[in-house]
Design an enzyme around this catalytic site. Sequence first.
Site, PDB file in Angstrom:
ATOM      1  N   GLY A  88     -13.135   6.126   7.894  1.00  0.00           N
ATOM      2  CA  GLY A  88     -12.852   4.912   8.650  1.00  0.00           C
ATOM      3  C   GLY A  88     -12.836   3.671   7.780  1.00  0.00           C
ATOM      4  N   GLY A  90     -14.240   1.023   6.178  1.00  0.00           N
ATOM      5  CA  GLY A  90     -15.589   0.621   5.807  1.00  0.00           C
ATOM      6  C   GLY A  90     -15.701  -0.816   5.371  1.00  0.00           C
ATOM      7  N   LYS A 106      -9.224  -7.173   3.946  1.00  0.00           N
ATOM      8  CA  LYS A 106      -9.910  -6.140   3.158  1.00  0.00           C
ATOM      9  C   LYS A 106     -11.036  -6.801   2.373  1.00  0.00           C
ATOM     10  CE  LYS A 106      -8.864  -2.358  -0.051  1.00  0.00           C
ATOM     11  NZ  LYS A 106      -7.786  -1.693  -0.822  1.00  0.00           N
ATOM     12  N   ARG A 169      -3.991  -7.978   3.654  1.00  0.00           N
ATOM     13  CA  ARG A 169      -2.984  -6.938   3.411  1.00  0.00           C
ATOM     14  C   ARG A 169      -2.081  -6.809   4.625  1.00  0.00           C
ATOM     15  NH1 ARG A 169      -5.249  -1.243   1.625  1.00  0.00           N
ATOM     16  NH2 ARG A 169      -5.990  -1.139   3.784  1.00  0.00           N
ATOM     17  N   ARG A 176      -2.971   6.900   8.938  1.00  0.00           N
ATOM     18  CA  ARG A 176      -2.990   7.776   7.766  1.00  0.00           C
ATOM     19  C   ARG A 176      -2.983   9.232   8.217  1.00  0.00           C
ATOM     20  NH1 ARG A 176      -6.233   4.285   4.084  1.00  0.00           N
ATOM     21  NH2 ARG A 176      -6.557   2.333   5.190  1.00  0.00           N
ATOM     22  N   ASP A 241      -6.727  10.421   3.355  1.00  0.00           N
ATOM     23  CA  ASP A 241      -6.933   9.133   4.018  1.00  0.00           C
ATOM     24  C   ASP A 241      -6.189   8.009   3.309  1.00  0.00           C
ATOM     25  OD1 ASP A 241      -9.213   9.916   2.188  1.00  0.00           O
ATOM     26  OD2 ASP A 241      -9.623   7.776   2.334  1.00  0.00           O
ATOM     27  N   ASP A 251      -3.536   1.611  -0.446  1.00  0.00           N
ATOM     28  CA  ASP A 251      -4.827   1.733  -1.125  1.00  0.00           C
ATOM     29  C   ASP A 251      -4.685   1.813  -2.644  1.00  0.00           C
ATOM     30  OD1 ASP A 251      -6.415   1.416   1.069  1.00  0.00           O
ATOM     31  OD2 ASP A 251      -6.499   3.536   1.544  1.00  0.00           O
TER      32      ASP A 251
END
Length: 457
Positions: A88, A90, A106, A169, A176, A241, A251
């Site tokens: 998840g 975080g 983020k 972002r 995902r 993920d 990511d």
Amino acid sequence: MQNAPITVSRYADLPGRMWSHTAPTPVAAPRLLAANDALAAELGLPPGWLRGDEALQILAGNLVPEGTLPIAQAYAGHQFGGWSPQLGDGRAVLLGEAAGRDIVLKGAGRTPWSRGGDGRAWLGPVLREYLVSEAMHALGIPTTRALAAVATGETVLRERPLPGAVLTRVARSHVRVGTYEYLASRNDTDGLAALTDHVIARLHPQAGDAWGLLDAVIDAQARLIAGWMGLGFIHGVMNTDNMAVSGETIDYGPCAFMDAYHPDTVFSSIDRFGRYAYAAQPTVAVWNLAQFASALLPLMGGEAGIPRATEMVNSFPARFGDAWLGVFRAKLGLVTPDPGDADLIQTLLGTMAAQGADFTLTFRGLTDGTARAGFADPAPFDAWAARWSDRREADPVNPAVIPRNHHVEAAIAAAVDGDLSFFDALLAAVTRPFQDDPVFAAPPRPGEEVTATFCGT
């Protein structure tokens, strides 16, 4: 807030067990570090808004836009092949949407899925993601985008105290493969059906059903990873993920672009066995897509759907191969396909690997006639170039500038000391990648090489 059209995320229409209402944690002294005015315009944000105080407070997490519902998303994932049933967001909060795209903070503080972490980000990974994601966009690769970077005025404790920051972002979606795995592992067929309807409507309207969605995601990933390979890009942490069903690169942790070419190149400090090496990326994609297909099985007939799903996943190498050939043909200026093209490309790559030729400069040198100078022993290149000259039909299309590791690290180091001028100059260069630049196109000199990158969490 009345000016910035940020609305509630459509993801919040899905069952509440798939997300948690989570407001960002305010910070002490926000300061704008970088603002993407062109992207702001695409999102319909008012001119100049991004640089105003209201925007600063929102992008730092100190102010929640009126009428929105900030949430953190739940997902699971396979990390380096090992199953993690609950991951998840975080340290990310989905504020809402603008122009149909997700707006995420983020490094915005703890969420229900922080797993003991502080939910914060330090300045280095924020600036790295800003640079690399905007470079990828300029290079034509589907990617999340960076709207802004904000310093928090607070210290983040990692190996040592470091300045904190928040990245804003932007993405078509943050769903995902791991989002699907989260629901499938809980036998939540209703949740899978709701998520699939959401993804099809938002991302792949041509898909129609779960089978069509699997096909669309396989195709999108084949094209995406072929694009990575054409740039010498190594994602570094291709966990399930970190594979977005939108087909966007997501990511940017220990990512890097190769300098000297070798197919086994690894940068990530946590990839000790080369699972996510440059040449391994297409194979890992097949593995990840198999997990996606497995998660979709309850919507595709259960066990009865396994043969067809397996056949579809096994179609990835051929789809990727076609996309890869398309990418590298353009890099060599080949217009009309020929059966010998794959061998022509692989011969050049093999020669580059044998002599440690720079990936970006070799291909750029095919454009401006300087490629031969990059080989200590030019004889193998000359033999290859004779074959190539018989096939070349157009000008090759290759960038001059990528975010080279040593430049990125230098920009971060200067920013930690309070100087953003190198970051600003590097950002300008990597977002004009096809323009020659004597500073930022240059490979590292001996002793400047950066051979390891880090997740930064």
